[in-house]
Design a protein around this motif. Structure first.
Motif, PDB file in Angstrom:
ATOM      1  N   GLY A 106      17.640 -33.512   1.055  1.00  0.00           N
ATOM      2  CA  GLY A 106      18.853 -32.506   0.422  1.00  0.00           C
ATOM      3  C   GLY A 106      19.695 -31.962   1.722  1.00  0.00           C
ATOM      4  O   GLY A 106      18.948 -31.525   2.633  1.00  0.00           O
TER       5      GLY A 106
ATOM      6  N   GLY B 230      19.823 -25.478   2.933  1.00  0.00           N
ATOM      7  CA  GLY B 230      18.517 -25.368   3.678  1.00  0.00           C
ATOM      8  C   GLY B 230      18.431 -26.726   4.355  1.00  0.00           C
ATOM      9  O   GLY B 230      18.327 -26.625   5.442  1.00  0.00           O
TER      10      GLY B 230
ATOM     11  N   GLU C   7      20.627 -37.612   1.472  1.00  0.00           N
ATOM     12  CA  GLU C   7      21.327 -36.813   0.462  1.00  0.00           C
ATOM     13  C   GLU C   7      22.524 -37.620  -0.230  1.00  0.00           C
ATOM     14  O   GLU C   7      23.095 -38.450   0.585  1.00  0.00           O
ATOM     15  CB  GLU C   7      22.170 -35.732   1.150  1.00  0.00           C
ATOM     16  N   PRO C   8      22.378 -37.847  -1.488  1.00  0.00           N
ATOM     17  CA  PRO C   8      23.186 -38.804  -2.130  1.00  0.00           C
ATOM     18  C   PRO C   8      24.630 -38.453  -2.341  1.00  0.00           C
ATOM     19  O   PRO C   8      25.411 -39.297  -2.006  1.00  0.00           O
ATOM     20  CB  PRO C   8      22.626 -38.726  -3.296  1.00  0.00           C
ATOM     21  N   GLN C   9      24.947 -37.268  -2.128  1.00  0.00           N
ATOM     22  CA  GLN C   9      26.437 -36.896  -2.009  1.00  0.00           C
ATOM     23  C   GLN C   9      26.989 -36.956  -0.658  1.00  0.00           C
ATOM     24  O   GLN C   9      26.607 -36.449   0.022  1.00  0.00           O
ATOM     25  CB  GLN C   9      26.611 -35.484  -2.599  1.00  0.00           C
TER      26      GLN C   9
ATOM     27  N   TYR D 158      29.294 -32.507  -0.441  1.00  0.00           N
ATOM     28  CA  TYR D 158      28.691 -31.358  -0.910  1.00  0.00           C
ATOM     29  C   TYR D 158      29.506 -30.189  -1.278  1.00  0.00           C
ATOM     30  O   TYR D 158      30.441 -29.599  -0.379  1.00  0.00           O
ATOM     31  CB  TYR D 158      27.463 -30.850   0.134  1.00  0.00           C
TER      32      TYR D 158
ATOM     33  N   CYS E 221      27.913 -23.809  -4.212  1.00  0.00           N
ATOM     34  CA  CYS E 221      27.723 -22.627  -5.380  1.00  0.00           C
ATOM     35  C   CYS E 221      28.346 -21.465  -5.038  1.00  0.00           C
ATOM     36  O   CYS E 221      29.235 -21.059  -5.536  1.00  0.00           O
ATOM     37  CB  CYS E 221      26.569 -22.564  -5.803  1.00  0.00           C
TER      38      CYS E 221
ATOM     39  N   ALA F 269      16.108 -39.470  -2.836  1.00  0.00           N
ATOM     40  CA  ALA F 269      14.752 -39.958  -2.621  1.00  0.00           C
ATOM     41  C   ALA F 269      14.070 -39.787  -4.001  1.00  0.00           C
ATOM     42  O   ALA F 269      14.245 -38.674  -4.816  1.00  0.00           O
ATOM     43  CB  ALA F 269      14.223 -38.969  -1.755  1.00  0.00           C
TER      44      ALA F 269
ATOM     45  N   SER G 257      14.472 -29.664   0.899  1.00  0.00           N
ATOM     46  CA  SER G 257      15.466 -28.546   0.427  1.00  0.00           C
ATOM     47  C   SER G 257      16.047 -29.002  -1.103  1.00  0.00           C
ATOM     48  O   SER G 257      17.297 -29.181  -0.801  1.00  0.00           O
ATOM     49  CB  SER G 257      16.276 -28.020   1.685  1.00  0.00           C
TER      50      SER G 257
ATOM     51  N   ARG H  99      18.340 -18.988  -9.314  1.00  0.00           N
ATOM     52  CA  ARG H  99      19.049 -19.183  -8.091  1.00  0.00           C
ATOM     53  C   ARG H  99      20.174 -17.982  -8.040  1.00  0.00           C
ATOM     54  O   ARG H  99      20.918 -17.966  -9.044  1.00  0.00           O
ATOM     55  CB  ARG H  99      19.961 -20.593  -8.213  1.00  0.00           C
TER      56      ARG H  99
ATOM     57  N   ASP I 118      15.951 -22.694  -2.136  1.00  0.00           N
ATOM     58  CA  ASP I 118      15.633 -22.393  -3.738  1.00  0.00           C
ATOM     59  C   ASP I 118      14.219 -22.680  -4.404  1.00  0.00           C
ATOM     60  O   ASP I 118      13.771 -22.158  -5.209  1.00  0.00           O
ATOM     61  CB  ASP I 118      16.833 -22.795  -4.584  1.00  0.00           C
TER      62      ASP I 118
ATOM     63  N   SER J 109      18.956 -17.429  -2.147  1.00  0.00           N
ATOM     64  CA  SER J 109      20.385 -17.427  -1.739  1.00  0.00           C
ATOM     65  C   SER J 109      20.628 -18.639  -0.740  1.00  0.00           C
ATOM     66  O   SER J 109      19.697 -19.164   0.031  1.00  0.00           O
ATOM     67  CB  SER J 109      20.695 -16.181  -1.029  1.00  0.00           C
ATOM     68  N   GLY J 110      21.973 -18.978  -0.508  1.00  0.00           N
ATOM     69  CA  GLY J 110      22.356 -19.878   0.418  1.00  0.00           C
ATOM     70  C   GLY J 110      21.898 -19.435   2.039  1.00  0.00           C
ATOM     71  O   GLY J 110      21.504 -20.186   2.935  1.00  0.00           O
ATOM     72  N   PHE J 111      22.305 -18.137   2.086  1.00  0.00           N
ATOM     73  CA  PHE J 111      21.964 -17.326   3.497  1.00  0.00           C
ATOM     74  C   PHE J 111      20.684 -17.641   3.740  1.00  0.00           C
ATOM     75  O   PHE J 111      19.987 -18.013   4.860  1.00  0.00           O
ATOM     76  CB  PHE J 111      22.545 -15.915   3.245  1.00  0.00           C
TER      77      PHE J 111
HETATM   78  C1  LIG Z   1      27.469 -19.091  -8.904  1.00  0.00           C
HETATM   79  C2  LIG Z   1      26.585 -19.218  -7.727  1.00  0.00           C
HETATM   80  C3  LIG Z   1      27.106 -18.340  -6.582  1.00  0.00           C
HETATM   81  C4  LIG Z   1      26.264 -18.271  -5.388  1.00  0.00           C
HETATM   82  N1  LIG Z   1      26.548 -17.320  -4.321  1.00  0.00           N
HETATM   83  C5  LIG Z   1      25.996 -17.324  -3.256  1.00  0.00           C
HETATM   84  C6  LIG Z   1      26.522 -16.613  -2.149  1.00  0.00           C
HETATM   85  O1  LIG Z   1      27.402 -15.858  -2.285  1.00  0.00           O
HETATM   86  N2  LIG Z   1      25.731 -16.344  -1.145  1.00  0.00           N
HETATM   87  C7  LIG Z   1      24.624 -17.124  -0.985  1.00  0.00           C
HETATM   88  O2  LIG Z   1      23.756 -16.999   0.030  1.00  0.00           O
HETATM   89  N3  LIG Z   1      24.044 -17.986  -2.251  1.00  0.00           N
HETATM   90  C8  LIG Z   1      24.798 -18.061  -3.159  1.00  0.00           C
HETATM   91  N4  LIG Z   1      24.454 -18.831  -4.146  1.00  0.00           N
HETATM   92  C9  LIG Z   1      23.019 -19.366  -3.961  1.00  0.00           C
HETATM   93  C10 LIG Z   1      23.026 -20.884  -3.287  1.00  0.00           C
HETATM   94  O3  LIG Z   1      23.828 -21.764  -4.025  1.00  0.00           O
HETATM   95  C11 LIG Z   1      21.686 -21.391  -3.263  1.00  0.00           C
HETATM   96  O4  LIG Z   1      20.603 -20.440  -2.986  1.00  0.00           O
HETATM   97  C12 LIG Z   1      21.513 -22.363  -2.001  1.00  0.00           C
HETATM   98  O5  LIG Z   1      22.467 -23.765  -2.606  1.00  0.00           O
HETATM   99  C13 LIG Z   1      20.241 -23.056  -2.027  1.00  0.00           C
HETATM  100  O6  LIG Z   1      20.142 -24.037  -0.867  1.00  0.00           O
HETATM  101  P1  LIG Z   1      19.068 -25.333  -0.965  1.00  0.00           P
HETATM  102  O7  LIG Z   1      19.274 -26.029   0.073  1.00  0.00           O
HETATM  103  O8  LIG Z   1      17.856 -24.718  -1.794  1.00  0.00           O
HETATM  104  O9  LIG Z   1      19.743 -26.025  -2.443  1.00  0.00           O
HETATM  105  P2  LIG Z   1      21.161 -26.844  -2.469  1.00  0.00           P
HETATM  106  O10 LIG Z   1      22.191 -26.127  -1.872  1.00  0.00           O
HETATM  107  O11 LIG Z   1      21.256 -27.021  -4.026  1.00  0.00           O
HETATM  108  O12 LIG Z   1      21.114 -28.231  -1.906  1.00  0.00           O
HETATM  109  C14 LIG Z   1      20.164 -29.099  -2.566  1.00  0.00           C
HETATM  110  C15 LIG Z   1      20.686 -30.527  -1.982  1.00  0.00           C
HETATM  111  O13 LIG Z   1      19.638 -31.599  -2.228  1.00  0.00           O
HETATM  112  C16 LIG Z   1      20.317 -32.750  -2.771  1.00  0.00           C
HETATM  113  N5  LIG Z   1      18.842 -33.392  -3.476  1.00  0.00           N
HETATM  114  C17 LIG Z   1      18.192 -32.975  -4.589  1.00  0.00           C
HETATM  115  N6  LIG Z   1      17.219 -33.684  -4.894  1.00  0.00           N
HETATM  116  C18 LIG Z   1      17.363 -34.951  -3.958  1.00  0.00           C
HETATM  117  C19 LIG Z   1      16.566 -35.912  -3.771  1.00  0.00           C
HETATM  118  N7  LIG Z   1      15.947 -36.155  -4.504  1.00  0.00           N
HETATM  119  N8  LIG Z   1      16.870 -36.760  -2.730  1.00  0.00           N
HETATM  120  C20 LIG Z   1      18.111 -36.550  -2.258  1.00  0.00           C
HETATM  121  N9  LIG Z   1      18.894 -35.450  -2.193  1.00  0.00           N
HETATM  122  C21 LIG Z   1      18.401 -34.452  -3.155  1.00  0.00           C
HETATM  123  C22 LIG Z   1      21.270 -32.195  -3.879  1.00  0.00           C
HETATM  124  O14 LIG Z   1      22.034 -33.336  -3.932  1.00  0.00           O
HETATM  125  C23 LIG Z   1      21.641 -31.112  -2.904  1.00  0.00           C
HETATM  126  O15 LIG Z   1      22.799 -31.603  -2.262  1.00  0.00           O
HETATM  127  C24 LIG Z   1      25.049 -19.092  -5.325  1.00  0.00           C
HETATM  128  C25 LIG Z   1      24.635 -19.876  -6.421  1.00  0.00           C
HETATM  129  C26 LIG Z   1      25.546 -19.778  -7.549  1.00  0.00           C
HETATM  130  C27 LIG Z   1      24.715 -20.650  -8.706  1.00  0.00           C
END
Ligand SMILES: Cc1cc2nc3c(=O)[nH]c(=O)nc-3n(C[C@H](O)[C@H](O)[C@H](O)COP(=O)(O)OP(=O)(O)OC[C@H]3O[C@@H](n4cnc5c(N)ncnc54)[C@H](O)[C@@H]3O)c2cc1C
Lengths: 125, 434
Positions: free
Chosen positions: B46, B50, B71-73, B76, B79, B114, B140, B197, B327, B337-339
């Protein structure tokens, strides 16, 4: 907006001087009472990167770049945030209250020791 | 630690390679004894907030480590700030980030999904059939939706009533629907129960939709049907809505029959717990969620659908050697959150390097700041600092909290400006782009 920034900077500097004096009195060696390792400082510093950029370096975005700023300025600003004595502060007071004064001092020292602009990583094998 | 045989650990010790922060790089960043990690591989699944951060910081802290990001994309889209895009404040492409900078740092990028994880054999399988071995694995994967758990809301329903809770085509679809909606129409957002999320996300979204309506379709309405009675930064949102949008936004909490139990995407209708039917011109459903599917495959989820982790390191409680961040985890009181995902990545990167060197993990610290933009000149925040206390995650007492109520216009304006600055900074810190 610009005037506010200047006013804040002046206030921070005045605070810096006051703090130097205060600390000089309390602890002539200038050392922190509780030692905070550089490792701990860098762990805390990494959380700063979220808003202040990796290693505290940012190209002008409105949030200040903090790498290479004078230690005394950073330290007094952080402590002023912690004591709610920083005029116009928004989120910083809420964040720095999660750390001890000693940790903030160590973080100030950490960022002060960094270069304001990145250098190419040395290519050691 | 447990994975090293004694002799190997001893050997490393004699080489002088063990020891956290044994070297200091010119910049002051501790370098975790290059040699001890040479030949070791950490795979990260991912490349979101994270995963990309984890890969970057692993490589920065231990340049000799083999770091692979799956990461397939190729690009990226975040959100964060999709709501600003929906409100017309941001171009969609400004939300996209690629992996060139990570690759330049020496992270190996594998552009694939994956599909399975073999924890015992320490391998993962890719969609094209290839497999990849690892010494430590970080997941992640973000979230997946529990399609169908909300009656009538399956995958196909999202083509008519978008969720736009993962960015990309869904966000564009929702924007197009808003643009096509006639003035005087109703936008309905269905918000889920906790955990999900981005706790302030639905409330920022209706703010941005209202901003768009106010400037382009002032006779329109915004209705938020909520499965909860309380939400993040509630007082600040209610204040901001009133000040900026009068009574354009109506929020209906659970006790006032706000919980939606059925969706009819064809008719753009939803039905609440006590049988009231609401009709929308544009219907946005944020469905119930769980950890991304690969977490299931790796055996790290529990019956909640989320991942329980060791508080200090975010190593899975169920499968040693696999670390999960972002998440997908159960990390309350930290929000999804992304942070937070970014700061979890840094703590976990250090914990893994310590583990590989046979050391105890360093004392962790995590932070969060969630900005929400209510109007172009009106930003609000919630912040938190987190630690481990008596083996549990908690907010550091006396820290954190939300922006003050009734603050001056200048304060709100600066928090809105800082929100934009924050976005640029975290994008730089995570992907090396803005
Ligand atoms: C409308 C909206 C607004 C937001 N605003 C905020 C904000 O202002 N501030 C903030 O901090 N957070 C914000 N967030 C929350 C934030 O987007 C998430 O908390 C954050 O993206 C979590 O990060 P992550 O790494 O867990 O997952 P993600 O960022 O979703 O990343 C996951 C990645 O893993 C990849 N993946 C998944 N499965 C696989 C697999 N099997 N093999 C390979 N790759 C895979 C996906 O393609 C993706 O790129 C917001 C969310 C939304 C929906």
């Amino acid at each position: 907006m610009r005037l506010t920034t200047v006013a804040i900077a002046v206030a921070a500097l005045a605070g810096a001087l006051a703090l130097t004096l205060r600390h000089a009195g309390a602890d002539p060696s200038g050392e922190d009472i509780v030692p905070v390792s550089n490792d701990r400082a860098s762990a805390i510093a990494m959380t700063c990167a979220n808003c202040h950029g990796t290693d505290g370096r940012l190209e002008s975005t409105g949030i200040p770049s903090i790498a290479g700023k004078p230690e005394i300025v950073l330290r007094s600003q952080l402590l002023a945030f912690q004591r709610d004595e920083y005029p116009g502060a928004t989120v910083m007071p809420r964040l720095v209250k999660g750390y001890t004064e000693e940790e903030l001092a160590a973080v100030a020292r950490y960022f002060a020791a960094l270069k304001p602009t990145p250098e190419e990583p040395s290519q050691q094998p | 630690m447990k994975k090293f045989s004694l002799s190997r650990r001893e050997a490393l010790k004699r080489m002088g390679a063990v020891g956290v922060g044994a070297f200091l790089a010119a910049g002051g960043l501790p370098v975790y004894g290059n040699r001890s990690h040479g030949g070791q591989r950490v795979a990260v699944i991912g490349g979101g907030f994270g995963g990309a951060t984890a890969a970057k910081y692993l490589k920065r802290l231990s340049p000799g480590l083999d770091v692979v990001l799956v990461e397939p994309q190729k690009r990226y889209y975040t959100c964060p700030f999709t709501n600003l895009y929906l409100g017309g404040m941001r171009e969609f492409e400004t939300l996209g980030h690629d992996y060139r900078e990570l690759s330049r740092l020496g992270v190996r990028i594998v552009s694939q999904t994956a599909v399975d994880v073999d924890a015992e054999g320490r391998r993962l399988r890719l969609a094209d059939g290839d497999s990849l071995s690892w010494d430590r694995l970080i997941l992640s994967p973000g979230i997946d939706f529990r399609w169908g758990e909300l009656e009538g809301y399956g995958r196909e329903a999202a083509d008519k009533a978008p969720h736009a809770w993962k960015p990309g085509p869904q966000s564009r679809l929702l924007r197009r629907q808003l643009l096509e909606m006639p003035d005087g129409g109703t936008f309905v957002l269905v918000a889920p129960d906790n955990p999900f999320r981005c706790p302030p996300g639905p409330y920022e979204r209706v703010s941005m939709v209202a901003h768009y309506f106010k400037t382009h379709k002032p006779r329109s309405k915004v209705l938020l049907l909520d499965a909860k009675d309380n939400f993040s930064k509630q007082g600040l949102f209610l204040e901001g809505w009133k000040e900026n949008y009068g009574d354009m936004i109506e929020w209906v909490g659970r006790s006032n029959d706000g919980r939606v139990v059925r969706v009819n995407a064809d008719k753009l209708e939803v039905e609440t717990e006590f049988g009231e039917i609401h009709r929308a011109n544009v219907l946005n459903v944020v469905p119930p969620q769980k950890a991304g599917f690969i977490a299931d495959r790796a055996g790290v989820t529990d019956e909640s659908g989320w991942v329980p982790v060791q508080p200090r390191t975010f190593e899975s409680k169920q499968v040693p050697g696999i670390y999960v961040i972002g998440d997908a985890t159960q990390a309350a009181p930290m929000p999804k959150s992304g942070f937070v995902a970014n700061t979890q990545a840094k703590v976990t990167a250090r914990a893994i390097l310590a583990d590989l060197a046979g050391e105890e993990p360093p004392e962790p610290t995590w932070t969060n700041t969630c900005y929400s933009v209510i109007a172009p000149d009106w930003g609000i925040t919630v912040a938190g600092v987190y630690e481990v206390h008596d083996g549990e995650l908690r907010e550091v007492p006396g820290s954190g909290g939300v922006s003050p109520m009734g603050a001056a216009a200048d304060f709100r304006k600066r928090e809105a400006a800082y929100a934009e600055a924050w976005y640029a900074a975290i994008a730089q810190d995570t992907w090396g782009s803005r």
